[in-house]
Design a protein around this motif. Sequence first.
Motif: not given
Length: 259
Positions: A32-60
Amino acid sequence: MAKKEVTVEQKLRALYDLQLIDSRVDEIRNVRGELPLEVEDLEDEVAGLNKRLEKLNTDLETIDEGIKTKKNLIEEAKSLIKKYGEQQKNVRNNREYNSLSKEMEFQELEIQLSEKHIKEFKVQIVQKNEIIDQTKERLTERNKHLTHKKGELDAILAETEKEEQALIAKSEDFQNNIDERLVAAYKRIRNNVKNGLAVVPIERGASGGSFFTIPPQVQMEIASRKKIITDEHSGRILVDQALAQEEKEKMETMFSKLS
């Protein structure tokens, strides 16, 4: 009923069996190697991007509200200017006329200031929309990458998870049949050595995985299986090649049934 005495040889065989089981689990996890950590990091990044989009839309939305407020102020100012203009027609003296003129000038300034703010808001909207487009593009790319990595991980888990869980259960069973102090020593050594190898056979006159030669007298003691002997360089528990081969063949049969 008196508890049956366990010989040193039986202890060595049990410890080496435990090592083989735990090493098998390590192999599965290495696949499995680093795959679980890679998936976790990607999930965190996607969550962060979604949160950023929410804030940007709220700003608009906030900016839109600001524009509406300024437009209302302009309309109110225009109404007041019209009102004051009408009142000027009926003034009784210059003082009243000048007072109304000042009010009209103030409202003109309010209109200019509001129009300036509206322009600034519109520039912010353009900037925010550019950032939103960039963020959406990044989010699409990251989601695609996440889906791919999740697919890889799910495929590996589907192949290995059942065997891994069965091996972990076996490891616990074997530990329960070994003296607690030996298990504790085994775990301590396993945590402190490379590759998690706490029990190793003698290979070509040296400790398994090591270049340090073991004196013939010590090799004979290990082969006699009368006491537990550790490598003075690595601290690993040593077993003779014959015992190791016998246990390996036995455990391979068990592994084939689990996989």
